[in-house]
Structures are given as structure tokens and as C-alpha cells.
Design a protein around this motif. Structure first.
Motif, PDB file in Angstrom:
ATOM      1  N   ASP A   1      37.532  53.258  29.670  1.00 58.25           N
ATOM      2  CA  ASP A   1      36.322  54.057  29.507  1.00 58.25           C
ATOM      3  C   ASP A   1      35.353  53.281  28.614  1.00 58.25           C
ATOM      4  O   ASP A   1      35.701  52.908  27.494  1.00 58.25           O
ATOM      5  N   GLN A   2      34.161  53.014  29.128  1.00 57.47           N
ATOM      6  CA  GLN A   2      33.147  52.311  28.342  1.00 57.47           C
ATOM      7  C   GLN A   2      32.460  53.351  27.450  1.00 57.47           C
ATOM      8  O   GLN A   2      31.506  54.006  27.860  1.00 57.47           O
ATOM      9  N   ILE A   3      32.945  53.478  26.228  1.00 61.51           N
ATOM     10  CA  ILE A   3      32.486  54.591  25.389  1.00 61.51           C
ATOM     11  C   ILE A   3      31.098  54.348  24.817  1.00 61.51           C
ATOM     12  O   ILE A   3      30.354  55.302  24.553  1.00 61.51           O
ATOM     13  N   VAL A   4      30.755  53.099  24.566  1.00 64.88           N
ATOM     14  CA  VAL A   4      29.370  52.693  24.303  1.00 64.88           C
ATOM     15  C   VAL A   4      29.199  51.363  25.022  1.00 64.88           C
ATOM     16  O   VAL A   4      30.186  50.681  25.319  1.00 64.88           O
ATOM     17  N   PRO A   5      27.979  50.951  25.336  1.00 64.85           N
ATOM     18  CA  PRO A   5      27.796  49.714  26.094  1.00 64.85           C
ATOM     19  C   PRO A   5      28.501  48.525  25.441  1.00 64.85           C
ATOM     20  O   PRO A   5      28.297  48.226  24.262  1.00 64.85           O
ATOM     21  N   GLY A   6      29.376  47.875  26.225  1.00 66.52           N
ATOM     22  CA  GLY A   6      30.068  46.696  25.751  1.00 66.52           C
ATOM     23  C   GLY A   6      31.322  46.965  24.953  1.00 66.52           C
ATOM     24  O   GLY A   6      31.956  46.020  24.462  1.00 66.52           O
ATOM     25  N   VAL A   7      31.717  48.232  24.826  1.00 68.98           N
ATOM     26  CA  VAL A   7      32.969  48.582  24.135  1.00 68.98           C
ATOM     27  C   VAL A   7      33.803  49.445  25.075  1.00 68.98           C
ATOM     28  O   VAL A   7      33.458  50.591  25.351  1.00 68.98           O
ATOM     29  N   TRP A   8      34.892  48.869  25.567  1.00 75.18           N
ATOM     30  CA  TRP A   8      35.787  49.574  26.483  1.00 75.18           C
ATOM     31  C   TRP A   8      37.023  50.064  25.726  1.00 75.18           C
ATOM     32  O   TRP A   8      37.677  49.294  25.010  1.00 75.18           O
ATOM     33  N   SER A   9      37.313  51.331  25.884  1.00 77.11           N
ATOM     34  CA  SER A   9      38.561  51.895  25.377  1.00 77.11           C
ATOM     35  C   SER A   9      39.563  51.857  26.523  1.00 77.11           C
ATOM     36  O   SER A   9      39.348  52.483  27.561  1.00 77.11           O
ATOM     37  N   VAL A  10      40.659  51.092  26.336  1.00 81.16           N
ATOM     38  CA  VAL A  10      41.617  50.923  27.423  1.00 81.16           C
ATOM     39  C   VAL A  10      43.008  51.363  26.976  1.00 81.16           C
ATOM     40  O   VAL A  10      43.343  51.343  25.789  1.00 81.16           O
ATOM     41  N   GLY A  11      43.795  51.769  27.957  1.00 82.90           N
ATOM     42  CA  GLY A  11      45.173  52.143  27.704  1.00 82.90           C
ATOM     43  C   GLY A  11      46.108  51.447  28.672  1.00 82.90           C
ATOM     44  O   GLY A  11      45.728  51.158  29.811  1.00 82.90           O
ATOM     45  N   THR A  12      47.306  51.165  28.213  1.00 84.29           N
ATOM     46  CA  THR A  12      48.340  50.536  29.039  1.00 84.29           C
ATOM     47  C   THR A  12      49.625  51.348  28.868  1.00 84.29           C
ATOM     48  O   THR A  12      49.684  52.247  28.025  1.00 84.29           O
ATOM     49  N   PRO A  13      50.669  51.060  29.631  1.00 85.34           N
ATOM     50  CA  PRO A  13      51.923  51.796  29.442  1.00 85.34           C
ATOM     51  C   PRO A  13      52.511  51.661  28.038  1.00 85.34           C
ATOM     52  O   PRO A  13      53.291  52.514  27.612  1.00 85.34           O
ATOM     53  N   SER A  14      52.130  50.609  27.301  1.00 79.65           N
ATOM     54  CA  SER A  14      52.735  50.401  25.993  1.00 79.65           C
ATOM     55  C   SER A  14      51.784  50.599  24.817  1.00 79.65           C
ATOM     56  O   SER A  14      52.197  51.037  23.743  1.00 79.65           O
ATOM     57  N   HIS A  15      50.505  50.308  24.998  1.00 86.30           N
ATOM     58  CA  HIS A  15      49.583  50.359  23.867  1.00 86.30           C
ATOM     59  C   HIS A  15      48.160  50.417  24.409  1.00 86.30           C
ATOM     60  O   HIS A  15      47.945  50.660  25.589  1.00 86.30           O
ATOM     61  N   GLY A  16      47.191  50.181  23.529  1.00 87.99           N
ATOM     62  CA  GLY A  16      45.801  50.196  23.960  1.00 87.99           C
ATOM     63  C   GLY A  16      44.884  49.868  22.810  1.00 87.99           C
ATOM     64  O   GLY A  16      45.316  49.459  21.734  1.00 87.99           O
ATOM     65  N   GLY A  17      43.577  50.064  23.051  1.00 85.74           N
ATOM     66  CA  GLY A  17      42.603  49.790  22.010  1.00 85.74           C
ATOM     67  C   GLY A  17      41.232  49.534  22.600  1.00 85.74           C
ATOM     68  O   GLY A  17      40.952  49.919  23.740  1.00 85.74           O
ATOM     69  N   PHE A  18      40.383  48.869  21.817  1.00 82.98           N
ATOM     70  CA  PHE A  18      39.036  48.539  22.239  1.00 82.98           C
ATOM     71  C   PHE A  18      38.983  47.083  22.697  1.00 82.98           C
ATOM     72  O   PHE A  18      39.538  46.203  22.035  1.00 82.98           O
ATOM     73  N   LEU A  19      38.305  46.852  23.814  1.00 84.65           N
ATOM     74  CA  LEU A  19      37.976  45.505  24.257  1.00 84.65           C
ATOM     75  C   LEU A  19      36.458  45.356  24.201  1.00 84.65           C
ATOM     76  O   LEU A  19      35.729  46.189  24.746  1.00 84.65           O
ATOM     77  N   LEU A  20      35.984  44.302  23.543  1.00 85.31           N
ATOM     78  CA  LEU A  20      34.557  44.118  23.333  1.00 85.31           C
ATOM     79  C   LEU A  20      33.994  43.056  24.261  1.00 85.31           C
ATOM     80  O   LEU A  20      34.655  42.057  24.568  1.00 85.31           O
ATOM     81  N   SER A  21      32.767  43.273  24.682  1.00 88.35           N
ATOM     82  CA  SER A  21      32.058  42.252  25.449  1.00 88.35           C
ATOM     83  C   SER A  21      31.737  41.079  24.528  1.00 88.35           C
ATOM     84  O   SER A  21      31.750  41.211  23.295  1.00 88.35           O
ATOM     85  N   PRO A  22      31.452  39.904  25.096  1.00 90.95           N
ATOM     86  CA  PRO A  22      31.075  38.756  24.252  1.00 90.95           C
ATOM     87  C   PRO A  22      29.902  39.079  23.333  1.00 90.95           C
ATOM     88  O   PRO A  22      29.874  38.637  22.172  1.00 90.95           O
TER      89      PRO A  22
END
Length: 218
Positions: free
Chosen positions: A22-43
Motif C-alpha cells: 500500500d503506497q501510504i504516501v507518494p514514494g513510501v510503500w507499506s509492504v507485508g510478507t509471510p514473515s515480516h514487513g515494513g516501509f520501502l522507499l523510492s530513490p
């Protein structure tokens, strides 16, 4: 306020295959996996992160590091509600508690041991530097522990990490202490305070030489 661009959904994460994103604000994706998750940032977002708060790979795990992102971009995260508070408010408290050095740099406000879990851990643990600290304990279910006793392993505390955890020397001690006395131990359990009976190698096996870290709960 800098305006950031929306970016395509990421295809992978350092925590495994992405289940949701889920792109919660532009360039910041909140992601989940079977084991963990977090924020992934655009360059673009990663470049905008101050060096003191920037993490490798533009990945900020969900347990703690996410709060650095939400604090840096507090103007945008103030618009996101979480229960009765905003994500920016929650992030501010979290960074102050668990990243006090980064918090002071980012906000100009210096936390204290009363307002930061990590600073409180550092303060508590610093008093034990140079002493043997209990790192693990075994009930009388262990084959080397008699009934009514607790077997303990202790190592010398030689330093403290930034997170408030001990750094240890190599030599371990094994000992036995009455279970009732162990139950009434202090937050930081010291060998000298518990005054255990030292186990020899024949009773408890050889002393170990290994690396370990003790977490003191805040």
C-alpha cells in the motif's frame, strides 16, 4: 514541503515475497510478507532521508525503523490516523524511546532516561560494566540442575551498544542458586548479588566461549 512522486508497486522486499503493498504516501510503500514487513522507499524519498536516519536498501522494518520515516516526513504522516492518534505522533514517541540519538538530531530535543527506554537501559546497564551478568537460566528440568535450584550462566559485561545491550567478554561462569532467591532477582542479575555455588566442569560440562547479547526489557 517537498512534493514527492508516486511510484510503481515494488516487486520484491528484503523480508521475502510481498503479499500486500500500500503506497501510504507518494514514494513510501507499506509492504507485508509471510514473515515480516515494513516501509520501502523510492530513490527520491531515500535521498531525502537525513543520513542519521537513513537505512541501507531504502528498507525500514515494521517493528521499529518505520518510525524514522514517519518522523522525518511528519507533515504527511500527520494526516494518517491510527486508532486515536496520528502515525506521526506515534512515530515521535517511538523514535524518542528506541532511537534517542536520532531523535535528538532530528528534533533538537534531547531525551532523558525518563523519556527513552533505550537511555534507561543504558543507565541501568552501565552500573554493571566490569561485573559478571546472568545471561541465561535453567530450571531443575535441566540435567545439571538439582531440584529447587536454578542453573545460571553469566558473562563479564565489557561495554554497552547504542541500543542499550551488553557487550560481553569471552569467559562464562556456571552456577547454582536457590530458586526462590533467583525469583527475587534484580532487573539486571549480577553473579555477585546472587552468590551462586560455582559449578565445576564435571558437574555442568565445559565452560563455553561464544557471543551473546542480553536484552533488558524497558
Amino acid at each position: 514541503m517537498t512534493h514527492f512522486s508516486r511510484t510503481p508497486k515494488p516487486s520484491h522486499s528484503p523480508w521475502g515475497q510481498i503479499d500486500y503493498a500500500d503506497q501510504i504516501v507518494p514514494g513510501v510503500w507499506s509492504v507485508g510478507t509471510p514473515s515480516h514487513g515494513g516501509f520501502l522507499l523510492s530513490p527520491e524519498r531515500q535521498t531525502a532521508m537525513p543520513a542519521v536516519a537513513r537505512r541501507a536498501g531504502a528498507a525500514y522494518e515494521e517493528d521499529a525503523e518505520w518510525s524514522l520515516v514517519a518522523l522525518v516526513f511528519a507533515d504527511e504522516f500527520s494526516a494518517i490516523s491510527c486508532a486515536e492518534r496520528t502515525m506521526a505522533d506515534i512515530a515521535r514517541d517511538h523514535v524518542r524511546n528506541y532511537y534517542p540519538d536520532e531523535y535528538a538530531h532530528l528534533t533538537g530535543d534531547t531525551p532523558t532516561a525518563e523519556t527513552s527506554h533505550v537511555l534507561r537501559r543504558r543507565e541501568i546497564c552501565s552500573a554493571a560494566i566490569g561485573q559478571f551478568v546472568v545471561t541465561s537460566a535453567f530450571g531443575d528440568w535441566a540435567d545439571w540442575v538439582p531440584d529447587g535450584k536454578v542453573g545460571i550462566i553469566a558473562r563479564e559485561a565489557i561495554g554497552i551498544t547504542r541500543e542499550g545491550h551488553y557487550e560481553y567478554g569471552d569467559v562464562e561462569r556456571r552456577g547454582l542458586v536457590d530458586a526462590a532467591r533467583y525469583d527475587n532477582r534484580a532487573i539486571v542479575s549480577l553473579w555477585d548479588d546472587l552468590n551462586p555455588a560455582l559449578c565445576d566442569e564435571g558437574a555442568a560440562g565445559p565452560l563455553f566461549r561464544k557471543t551473546a547479547t542480553l536484552t533488558i526489557q524497558g
